[in-house]
Motif scaffolding. Sequence first.
Motif, PDB file in Angstrom:
ATOM      1  N   UNK A 162     -36.007  11.076  66.034  1.00 55.47           N
ATOM      2  CA  UNK A 162     -34.554  10.973  66.194  1.00 55.47           C
ATOM      3  C   UNK A 162     -33.972  10.104  65.088  1.00 55.47           C
ATOM      4  N   UNK A 163     -32.804  10.496  64.574  1.00 58.94           N
ATOM      5  CA  UNK A 163     -32.118   9.731  63.536  1.00 58.94           C
ATOM      6  C   UNK A 163     -31.550   8.443  64.128  1.00 58.94           C
ATOM      7  N   UNK A 164     -31.813   7.339  63.467  1.00 55.72           N
ATOM      8  CA  UNK A 164     -31.326   6.015  63.868  1.00 55.72           C
ATOM      9  C   UNK A 164     -30.349   5.508  62.814  1.00 55.72           C
ATOM     10  N   UNK A 165     -29.489   4.565  63.204  1.00 48.05           N
ATOM     11  CA  UNK A 165     -28.574   3.948  62.243  1.00 48.05           C
ATOM     12  C   UNK A 165     -28.561   2.445  62.462  1.00 48.05           C
ATOM     13  N   UNK A 166     -28.813   1.709  61.375  1.00 50.47           N
ATOM     14  CA  UNK A 166     -28.710   0.255  61.382  1.00 50.47           C
ATOM     15  C   UNK A 166     -27.523  -0.118  60.504  1.00 50.47           C
ATOM     16  N   UNK A 167     -26.546  -0.827  61.060  1.00 49.83           N
ATOM     17  CA  UNK A 167     -25.390  -1.311  60.299  1.00 49.83           C
ATOM     18  C   UNK A 167     -25.648  -2.761  59.898  1.00 49.83           C
ATOM     19  N   UNK A 168     -25.540  -3.047  58.595  1.00 47.17           N
ATOM     20  CA  UNK A 168     -25.751  -4.393  58.070  1.00 47.17           C
ATOM     21  C   UNK A 168     -24.491  -4.808  57.317  1.00 47.17           C
ATOM     22  N   UNK A 169     -23.922  -5.959  57.681  1.00 49.63           N
ATOM     23  CA  UNK A 169     -22.822  -6.543  56.908  1.00 49.63           C
ATOM     24  C   UNK A 169     -23.442  -7.547  55.952  1.00 49.63           C
ATOM     25  N   UNK A 170     -23.284  -7.310  54.655  1.00 46.98           N
ATOM     26  CA  UNK A 170     -23.918  -8.174  53.669  1.00 46.98           C
ATOM     27  C   UNK A 170     -23.312  -9.573  53.690  1.00 46.98           C
ATOM     28  N   UNK A 171     -24.167 -10.572  53.554  1.00 45.09           N
ATOM     29  CA  UNK A 171     -23.692 -11.946  53.430  1.00 45.09           C
ATOM     30  C   UNK A 171     -22.982 -12.092  52.086  1.00 45.09           C
TER      31      UNK A 171
END
Length: 169
Positions: free
Chosen positions: A119-128
Amino acid sequence: MARTVEIILPATSFIPTSVNGAQFVAHVHNNTPRPALAFDAGADEFAVSVPLVMPASYAAGDVKVDIFFYSASANSGTAAWSVTLEAITASTDTLDLEASSSLPAGTVGTHSMGGTAGDLRKLAVTLSATSMDSVAAGDQMRLAFFRDVSGDDVAGDLYVPFVVLYEGT
């Protein structure tokens, strides 16, 4: 949430590093390939994008990155990714592009697996702020990321078909 900038980067927009680089793969089903970058579970493996330009519409807000990934066999554990951005201002910065790089330390994000393998997963990262490297509209930039195995306990390879870089307001 509106996006003032959105850049979609397929796996083929990335170059595996010469040491511990991710591997290109093409999962084929019914004679149709699905290209992705494969990141091993045993060592940090890296990929760096081709050079890009931060669009003029960038309003100097938070830079966010969505990593889309899947696992062929694992459906449990926590995946960890580190993401960073190198920014170079033309006619101002003095970085020797032929002989050096200036990738800052990355921002790490994690995602708990679950459900069905594949299954396709999504990780959202806000860069420091550090990981954004003071990027400004018009800067040349490269996005780099790696699977951070020190915080990752997913068995087997993780595959990244694409990444989305954006500014959200």
